[in-house]
Design a protein around this motif. Structure first.
Motif, PDB file in Angstrom:
ATOM      1  N   PHE A  35      -1.220  -6.198  14.864  1.00 39.70           N
ATOM      2  CA  PHE A  35      -1.390  -4.731  14.561  1.00 39.70           C
ATOM      3  C   PHE A  35      -2.315  -4.321  13.724  1.00 39.70           C
ATOM      4  O   PHE A  35      -3.072  -5.075  12.885  1.00 39.70           O
ATOM      5  CB  PHE A  35       0.079  -4.177  14.048  1.00 39.70           C
ATOM      6  N   MET A  36      -3.091  -3.170  13.795  1.00 43.85           N
ATOM      7  CA  MET A  36      -3.907  -2.661  12.959  1.00 43.85           C
ATOM      8  C   MET A  36      -3.073  -1.700  11.995  1.00 43.85           C
ATOM      9  O   MET A  36      -2.608  -0.830  12.329  1.00 43.85           O
ATOM     10  CB  MET A  36      -4.981  -1.854  13.737  1.00 43.85           C
ATOM     11  N   VAL A  37      -3.433  -2.132  10.837  1.00 35.23           N
ATOM     12  CA  VAL A  37      -2.786  -1.437   9.758  1.00 35.23           C
ATOM     13  C   VAL A  37      -3.738  -0.844   8.671  1.00 35.23           C
ATOM     14  O   VAL A  37      -4.661  -1.752   8.138  1.00 35.23           O
ATOM     15  CB  VAL A  37      -1.734  -2.309   8.709  1.00 35.23           C
ATOM     16  N   ARG A  38      -3.955   0.406   8.632  1.00 36.94           N
ATOM     17  CA  ARG A  38      -5.025   0.921   7.801  1.00 36.94           C
ATOM     18  C   ARG A  38      -6.322   0.331   8.212  1.00 36.94           C
ATOM     19  O   ARG A  38      -7.182   0.154   7.130  1.00 36.94           O
ATOM     20  CB  ARG A  38      -4.775   0.960   6.425  1.00 36.94           C
ATOM     21  N   GLY A  39      -6.643   0.056   9.352  1.00 39.14           N
ATOM     22  CA  GLY A  39      -7.919  -0.404   9.856  1.00 39.14           C
ATOM     23  C   GLY A  39      -8.100  -1.947   9.832  1.00 39.14           C
ATOM     24  O   GLY A  39      -9.330  -2.458  10.167  1.00 39.14           O
ATOM     25  N   PHE A  40      -7.191  -2.704   9.321  1.00 41.48           N
ATOM     26  CA  PHE A  40      -7.220  -4.015   9.394  1.00 41.48           C
ATOM     27  C   PHE A  40      -6.248  -4.777  10.311  1.00 41.48           C
ATOM     28  O   PHE A  40      -5.177  -4.155  10.138  1.00 41.48           O
ATOM     29  CB  PHE A  40      -6.960  -4.477   7.826  1.00 41.48           C
ATOM     30  N   GLU A  41      -6.699  -5.444  10.918  1.00 46.28           N
ATOM     31  CA  GLU A  41      -5.758  -6.433  11.931  1.00 46.28           C
ATOM     32  C   GLU A  41      -5.045  -7.262  11.198  1.00 46.28           C
ATOM     33  O   GLU A  41      -5.702  -8.383  10.362  1.00 46.28           O
ATOM     34  CB  GLU A  41      -6.552  -6.991  13.070  1.00 46.28           C
TER      35      GLU A  41
ATOM     36  N   ALA B 219      -2.608  -3.440  -0.278  1.00 43.79           N
ATOM     37  CA  ALA B 219      -2.808  -4.527  -0.962  1.00 43.79           C
ATOM     38  C   ALA B 219      -1.309  -5.074  -1.381  1.00 43.79           C
ATOM     39  O   ALA B 219      -1.350  -6.469  -1.803  1.00 43.79           O
ATOM     40  CB  ALA B 219      -3.651  -4.835  -1.603  1.00 43.79           C
ATOM     41  N   THR B 220      -0.368  -4.311  -1.548  1.00 45.92           N
ATOM     42  CA  THR B 220       0.851  -4.782  -2.221  1.00 45.92           C
ATOM     43  C   THR B 220       1.697  -5.614  -1.375  1.00 45.92           C
ATOM     44  O   THR B 220       2.170  -6.610  -1.689  1.00 45.92           O
ATOM     45  CB  THR B 220       1.787  -3.804  -2.295  1.00 45.92           C
ATOM     46  N   ALA B 221       1.081  -5.733   0.325  1.00 50.12           N
ATOM     47  CA  ALA B 221       1.737  -6.665   1.097  1.00 50.12           C
ATOM     48  C   ALA B 221       1.415  -8.292   0.601  1.00 50.12           C
ATOM     49  O   ALA B 221       1.768  -9.244   0.966  1.00 50.12           O
ATOM     50  CB  ALA B 221       1.193  -6.447   2.341  1.00 50.12           C
ATOM     51  N   ASN B 222       0.320  -8.439  -0.001  1.00 46.27           N
ATOM     52  CA  ASN B 222      -0.235  -9.818  -0.665  1.00 46.27           C
ATOM     53  C   ASN B 222       0.897 -10.606  -1.451  1.00 46.27           C
ATOM     54  O   ASN B 222       0.971 -11.611  -1.655  1.00 46.27           O
ATOM     55  CB  ASN B 222      -1.440  -9.813  -1.328  1.00 46.27           C
ATOM     56  N   LEU B 223       1.958  -9.681  -1.643  1.00 46.26           N
ATOM     57  CA  LEU B 223       3.214 -10.462  -2.474  1.00 46.26           C
ATOM     58  C   LEU B 223       3.950 -11.451  -1.543  1.00 46.26           C
ATOM     59  O   LEU B 223       4.569 -12.317  -2.175  1.00 46.26           O
ATOM     60  CB  LEU B 223       4.179  -9.347  -3.227  1.00 46.26           C
ATOM     61  N   TYR B 224       3.543 -11.474  -0.165  1.00 46.39           N
ATOM     62  CA  TYR B 224       4.182 -12.169   0.772  1.00 46.39           C
ATOM     63  C   TYR B 224       3.430 -13.148   1.190  1.00 46.39           C
ATOM     64  O   TYR B 224       3.571 -13.668   2.338  1.00 46.39           O
ATOM     65  CB  TYR B 224       4.688 -11.209   2.025  1.00 46.39           C
ATOM     66  N   GLY B 225       2.223 -13.429   0.656  1.00 44.57           N
ATOM     67  CA  GLY B 225       1.344 -14.560   1.116  1.00 44.57           C
ATOM     68  C   GLY B 225      -0.166 -13.922   1.444  1.00 44.57           C
ATOM     69  O   GLY B 225      -0.216 -12.692   1.189  1.00 44.57           O
ATOM     70  N   ARG B 226      -0.845 -14.786   2.108  1.00 41.56           N
ATOM     71  CA  ARG B 226      -2.332 -14.495   2.631  1.00 41.56           C
ATOM     72  C   ARG B 226      -2.124 -13.471   3.843  1.00 41.56           C
ATOM     73  O   ARG B 226      -1.771 -14.071   4.948  1.00 41.56           O
ATOM     74  CB  ARG B 226      -3.131 -15.606   2.966  1.00 41.56           C
ATOM     75  N   ILE B 227      -2.522 -12.206   3.450  1.00 38.24           N
ATOM     76  CA  ILE B 227      -2.246 -11.158   4.290  1.00 38.24           C
ATOM     77  C   ILE B 227      -3.349 -10.259   4.419  1.00 38.24           C
ATOM     78  O   ILE B 227      -4.236  -9.924   3.094  1.00 38.24           O
ATOM     79  CB  ILE B 227      -0.869 -10.193   3.974  1.00 38.24           C
ATOM     80  N   GLU B 228      -3.788  -9.579   5.300  1.00 39.77           N
ATOM     81  CA  GLU B 228      -5.029  -8.803   5.572  1.00 39.77           C
ATOM     82  C   GLU B 228      -4.650  -7.442   4.290  1.00 39.77           C
ATOM     83  O   GLU B 228      -3.346  -7.196   4.332  1.00 39.77           O
ATOM     84  CB  GLU B 228      -5.245  -8.112   6.852  1.00 39.77           C
ATOM     85  N   PRO B 229      -5.629  -6.590   3.597  1.00 40.05           N
ATOM     86  CA  PRO B 229      -5.395  -5.890   2.813  1.00 40.05           C
ATOM     87  C   PRO B 229      -4.793  -4.620   3.353  1.00 40.05           C
ATOM     88  O   PRO B 229      -4.398  -3.744   2.661  1.00 40.05           O
ATOM     89  CB  PRO B 229      -6.485  -5.479   2.013  1.00 40.05           C
ATOM     90  N   GLY B 230      -4.794  -4.285   4.475  1.00 38.92           N
ATOM     91  CA  GLY B 230      -4.299  -3.276   5.363  1.00 38.92           C
ATOM     92  C   GLY B 230      -2.744  -3.160   5.209  1.00 38.92           C
ATOM     93  O   GLY B 230      -2.145  -2.085   4.922  1.00 38.92           O
ATOM     94  N   GLY B 231      -1.872  -4.265   4.983  1.00 39.48           N
ATOM     95  CA  GLY B 231      -0.468  -4.231   5.118  1.00 39.48           C
ATOM     96  C   GLY B 231       0.091  -5.279   6.040  1.00 39.48           C
ATOM     97  O   GLY B 231      -0.564  -6.007   6.639  1.00 39.48           O
ATOM     98  N   MET B 232       1.368  -4.956   6.214  1.00 37.56           N
ATOM     99  CA  MET B 232       2.203  -6.017   7.002  1.00 37.56           C
ATOM    100  C   MET B 232       3.258  -5.213   7.735  1.00 37.56           C
ATOM    101  O   MET B 232       3.666  -4.372   7.480  1.00 37.56           O
ATOM    102  CB  MET B 232       2.884  -7.027   6.272  1.00 37.56           C
ATOM    103  N   VAL B 233       3.663  -5.918   9.033  1.00 35.47           N
ATOM    104  CA  VAL B 233       4.638  -5.277   9.567  1.00 35.47           C
ATOM    105  C   VAL B 233       5.873  -6.494   9.344  1.00 35.47           C
ATOM    106  O   VAL B 233       5.765  -7.610   9.969  1.00 35.47           O
ATOM    107  CB  VAL B 233       4.637  -4.988  11.101  1.00 35.47           C
TER     108      VAL B 233
END
Length: 244
Positions: A46-52, A84-98
């Motif tokens: 997915f693209m979340v806030r412009g980051f895949e 960037a709060t999604a980085n609490l779950y590991g190495r993730i793009e700064p756009g977020g996570m699903v």
């Protein structure tokens, strides 16, 4: 307590109202999120806030170890954590996570059977069963099943999928429980990478035109077992450990 993050949730009621079949149907309800590169329709991105997000899939807050396309048969809700709060779950793009939250075993017995028909020869059967295994209610089970067969608006496109997801919950103590989840997916489909580009625009071809080999098919078998131990210290704090 206010969550210091941007979180949007697509609940089960919305998934049922939409008769959603795949995760892409669910994230259409979320602003700033769109489907990304799916490797010909075989994976989830997915693209979340412009980051895949790439193929970093999350289920129940843990990274799923396989790059695959999920079924919604055992999904209770879809959560999108933006920024960037999604980085609490590991190495993730700064756009977020699903994050996909699965249906959990329940004490009260429940049985459901759903049959759906749609365009392009779509035929989908869903079954859901849950309840207690013993009289004390410390052992619970849930079983989700899906059979999906459909063609596509694209020439030669088709999907034939069987998905089974049994799960068991053992309530060791009022504040501690142990969950075992198993998922099995048998998928046969034809990968489709779309239409080629000429210059900086898509080629002027019918949207149904398939450019790969019509005889090529992809067969995917996925097996996954996850064991999760959860302990609640109080109403606000809990610890979870998973082996998958």
């Amino acid at each position: 307590m206010i969550t210091p993050a941007s979180v949007q949730v697509v609940p089960q009621a919305v998934l049922e109202d939409q008769q959603a079949i795949q995760i892409e149907d669910a994230v259409k309800n979320v602003s700033g999120v769109s489907p990304g590169f799916s490797f010909g329709g075989m994976s989830q991105s997915f693209m979340v806030r412009g980051f895949e997000t790439g193929f970093a899939s999350f289920r129940d807050g843990f990274r799923f170890p396989l790059a695959t396309k999920f079924s919604l048969a055992n999904i209770a809700r879809v959560e999108v954590l933006k920024g960037a709060t999604a980085n609490l779950y590991g190495r993730i793009e700064p756009g977020g996570m699903v994050n996909l939250v699965t249906k959990r075993p329940q004490t009260e017995r429940y049985y459901a059977l759903n049959q759906q028909f749609g365009s392009y020869g779509q035929f989908q059967t869903l079954a859901d069963a849950t309840g207690a295994i013993n009289k004390s209610g410390t052992l619970l089970y849930r079983l989700n099943f899906e059979y999906l067969n459909q063609n596509s608006f694209r020439d030669f496109g088709f999907t034939d999928r069987i998905f089974v997801a049994p799960s068991v919950t053992w309530k060791i103590a009022p504040s501690t429980q142990f969950d075992v989840d198993f998922t099995y997916k048998d998928l046969e489909t034809r990968e489709d990478f779309g239409i080629v580009a000429l210059g900086n625009r898509p080629a002027k071809l019918p949207r149904s035109r398939f450019l790969d080999e019509p005889a090529d098919k992809t067969h995917e078998n996925i097996y996954n077992t996850a064991a999760t131990l959860t302990h609640a210290f109080n109403d606000d704090w809990r610890a979870r450990a998973r082996f998958s």
